[in-house]
Design a protein around this motif. Structure first.
Motif, mmCIF file in Angstrom:
data_model
loop_
_atom_site.group_PDB
_atom_site.id
_atom_site.type_symbol
_atom_site.label_atom_id
_atom_site.label_comp_id
_atom_site.label_asym_id
_atom_site.label_seq_id
_atom_site.Cartn_x
_atom_site.Cartn_y
_atom_site.Cartn_z
ATOM 1 N N UNK A 73 -2.523 -5.618 -8.176
ATOM 2 C CA UNK A 73 -3.200 -4.808 -7.298
ATOM 3 C C UNK A 73 -3.361 -5.341 -5.486
ATOM 4 N N UNK A 74 -1.658 -6.243 -5.410
ATOM 5 C CA UNK A 74 -1.574 -6.078 -4.104
ATOM 6 C C UNK A 74 -0.380 -4.363 -3.794
ATOM 7 N N UNK A 75 -0.340 -3.769 -4.927
ATOM 8 C CA UNK A 75 0.917 -2.905 -4.664
ATOM 9 C C UNK A 75 -0.565 -1.559 -4.085
ATOM 10 N N UNK A 76 -1.548 -2.214 -3.967
ATOM 11 C CA UNK A 76 -2.343 -0.978 -3.467
ATOM 12 C C UNK A 76 -2.911 -0.644 -2.204
ATOM 13 N N UNK A 77 -1.721 -2.192 -1.286
ATOM 14 C CA UNK A 77 -2.287 -2.066 -0.602
ATOM 15 C C UNK A 77 -0.966 -2.071 1.210
ATOM 16 N N UNK A 78 -0.662 -1.542 0.224
ATOM 17 C CA UNK A 78 0.880 -1.285 0.696
ATOM 18 C C UNK A 78 0.981 -0.258 2.259
ATOM 19 N N UNK A 79 1.705 -0.358 3.107
ATOM 20 C CA UNK A 79 1.682 0.405 3.789
ATOM 21 C C UNK A 79 3.185 1.174 4.137
ATOM 22 N N UNK A 80 4.413 0.885 3.847
ATOM 23 C CA UNK A 80 5.477 1.174 4.047
ATOM 24 C C UNK A 80 6.612 1.167 2.598
#
Length: 427
Positions: free
Chosen positions: A96-103
């Motif tokens: 789920x956290x992979x969906x908020x990555x920026x780089x």
């Protein structure tokens, strides 16, 4: 009837197998969803094939491979269902956290977190299944469990492609991760700890306690069959994981398909080919192993010899319909090893070593197969890109088919040796 075998002590094997299969589906759904989402991720974050290979393979494999052995050591001593449930919660949260990555580095670290969680999801399940099913049904039970690979991979491609096309790739990660978290209570409440090794010892005999890790390591290191099976699986998995990750990108670059077309085309290949291959591998593994233990490794030996030329045709032919048939047959051949080989690993060590031995078997398989397989195809494609352009990925995939032939060699050696390394309990 001993307490360990009583139906009042443990749930039915079929129910437990169904729960473990569901968890394994999410294991591969979370693992393989990146294969379809890499296309919009690359476009948005501006990543190279080298970075995609690092993100898809090395990031996941580093901690996944290393932590699997100590987690399995715990599983030989403590409640395996609880270990699987905690692992499921961890890998789902990081997905789920992979969906908020920026780089690149953020998604690299979160994929490492997915690997940390999934390190405890497989080897304990192998050992549990071996305690719920007798030896004559074990390869088929492990093959059914292994259906989580094509089912989870196909769902990742279907679901990820649909969400990415309809909304965006970030939502796909978040939704899939949250769905996995909802499964944790089912694993905790639906699986009870059975008697360890009760199908592999005399009626009424007590289970032996799990030995120290040094003892397990010494046991497997002295068995050449273990190493032949491990490196046969590792060589085959270079292509298994590599093709699974890169085929969607190949279909985009060399065949011009859009994201939704790729999700249906690639997802159906993985679903149909993988399910047929894994199931038939388990069925024939049980039948041949009744005649002689060498039946287990002979199946993948033959299948990998056939898989290399079949995949070569699928990669090279222009017709999408012919390519689908070749890819589907190749996927079936490339995944037929799972039931027989995993069952063989269970049979060359005593029952109280199975989870740790399984993790030791998976260590080179995952480190080499996931880490090296996905990365090496991306690296070769990166090197060939200046001269071949979009066709560099196609050529990189063709170059790597030789690993299937190397895998067949290792399995042939395992078939020659396995009878001498087979575990036979004292009378």
């Amino acid at each position: 009837m001993s307490e360990a075998r009583s139906s009042e002590t443990v749930p039915s094997g079929g129910r437990v197998l169904g729960i473990l299969l569901l968890a394994y589906i999410f294991n591969f759904l979370d693992r393989q969803i990146l294969s379809i989402l890499q296309i919009p991720i690359k476009a948005e974050l501006g990543l190279s094939d080298r970075q995609l290979g690092l993100m898809g393979g090395v990031a996941f494999a580093l901690l996944y491979s290393g932590l699997a052995v100590p987690v399995a050591w715990l599983a030989d001593r403590y409640n395996r269902a609880k270990i699987i449930a905690v692992s499921l919660g961890v890998w789902s949260a990081f997905t789920a956290l992979c969906g908020v990555t920026q780089n690149f580095w953020q998604i690299f670290l979160f994929r490492m977190g997915v690997g940390v969680g999934e390190a405890g999801g497989v080897a304990p399940a192998y050992a549990l299944i071996s305690d719920y099913f007798p030896p004559e049904r074990r390869a088929r039970a492990l093959a059914i469990f292994s259906l989580g690979i094509p089912l989870g991979s196909a769902l990742g491609i279907f679901f990820g492609g649909w969400l990415a096309s309809s909304i965006n790739w970030r939502v796909a990660f978040i939704v899939v991760g949250l769905m996995g978290l909802l499964l944790v209570p089912l694993v905790l409440l639906g699986i009870k700890e059975p008697g360890r090794g009760h199908f592999d010892r005399a009626e009424g005999a007590a289970a032996e306690p799990a030995p120290p890790f040094k003892t397990v390591a010494g046991t497997v290191m002295r068995k050449p069959t273990f190493w032949f099976l491990a490196f046969g699986a590792s060589s085959g998995s270079i292509l298994g994981y590599g093709m699974g990750f890169w085929v969607p990108a190949f279909l985009s670059r060399s065949r011009g398909l859009d994201l939704m077309d790729i999700s249906w085309y690639a997802g159906s290949i993985v679903l149909v080919g993988g399910s047929i291959g894994i199931w038939l591998g388990g069925v024939f593994g049980d039948r041949l192993a009744r005649l002689r233990p060498a039946g287990y490794p002979l199946i993948p030996c033959i299948c990998f010899l056939l898989a290399a030329p079949v995949f070569a045709v699928g990669i090279s032919v222009e017709s999408l319909s012919v390519a689908w048939i070749m890819f589907t047959i190749g996927w079936a051949l490339g995944l037929a090893w799972l039931g027989p080989v995993i069952a063989a690993v269970q049979h060359i060590v005593p029952p109280n070593m199975r989870a740790t031995a399984s993790a030791a078997f998976l260590l080179p398989n995952n480190l080499i197969g996931i880490g090296f397989g996905i990365y090496i195809i991306g690296e070769i494609s990166q090197q060939l890109a200046p001269t071949l352009g979009d066709d560099s990925l196609q050529q990189a995939m063709l170059y790597c088919l030789g690993f299937y032939l190397l895998s067949a060699l290792f399995y042939g050696l395992a078939a020659w040796r396995i009878d001498r390394d087979w575990y036979r309990p004292p009378a």
